[in-house]
Design a protein around this motif. Structure first.
Motif, short mmCIF file in Angstrom:
data_model
loop_
_atom_site.label_atom_id
_atom_site.label_comp_id
_atom_site.label_asym_id
_atom_site.label_seq_id
_atom_site.Cartn_x
_atom_site.Cartn_y
_atom_site.Cartn_z
N GLU A 178 16.13 13.61 3.03
CA GLU A 178 16.89 13.95 4.39
C GLU A 178 17.97 14.02 4.05
O GLU A 178 18.64 15.13 4.55
N GLY A 179 18.86 13.47 3.29
CA GLY A 179 20.45 13.69 2.85
C GLY A 179 20.51 15.16 2.28
O GLY A 179 21.42 15.94 2.68
N PHE A 180 19.24 15.45 1.36
CA PHE A 180 19.44 16.75 0.71
C PHE A 180 19.06 18.00 1.70
O PHE A 180 19.84 18.90 1.68
N TYR A 181 18.14 17.66 2.53
CA TYR A 181 17.73 18.72 3.62
C TYR A 181 19.01 18.93 4.45
O TYR A 181 19.41 20.12 4.65
N ILE A 182 19.90 17.91 4.99
CA ILE A 182 21.08 18.03 6.00
C ILE A 182 22.00 18.84 5.39
O ILE A 182 22.69 19.66 5.50
#
Length: 113
Positions: free
Chosen positions: A25-29
């Motif tokens: 999720e952090g990478f996507y955001i």
């Protein structure tokens, strides 16, 4: 702050986007925020205004790839339309499509507030 929930409400296919980012999720955001800070939408508008349809096609095609990979469906659908018109080198009034793209891009950016 931008969240997956906000992106989903925006119309992004967050499940697909997260899958492409190995469910990180952090990478996507981070990638979405990077796309938000890019000035390609403004660049595309200027290229079309200048009648530089070859450069505009390259910019639109690049945006289409970014939005597709991030599953930002509302933006992808608009830029797909622009890309196809530019692919055919259609000399037309692009203002309505570009205004739509700018509005939707602003909506995305407002999610970070």
């Amino acid at each position: 702050m931008i969240t997956v929930e906000k992106l989903k409400a925006f119309g992004a296919d967050t499940e697909e986007g997260l899958t492409r980012c190995m469910n990180d999720e952090g990478f996507y955001i981070m990638l979405v925020e990077s796309a938000m800070s890019d000035n390609s939408v403004e660049e595309l508008k200027q290229q079309i205004s200048d009648g530089d349809f070859d450069a505009a096609f390259e910019t639109a095609h690049s945006l289409k790839g970014v939005y597709a990979n991030l599953s930002l469906t509302p933006l992808y659908e608009i830029v797909y339309t622009v890309t196809e018109h530019l692919r055919k080198k259609e000399d037309m009034d692009y203002s309505e499509i570009i205004n739509s793209l700018e509005t939707k891009f602003s909506e995305l950016c407002s999610l970070a507030e």
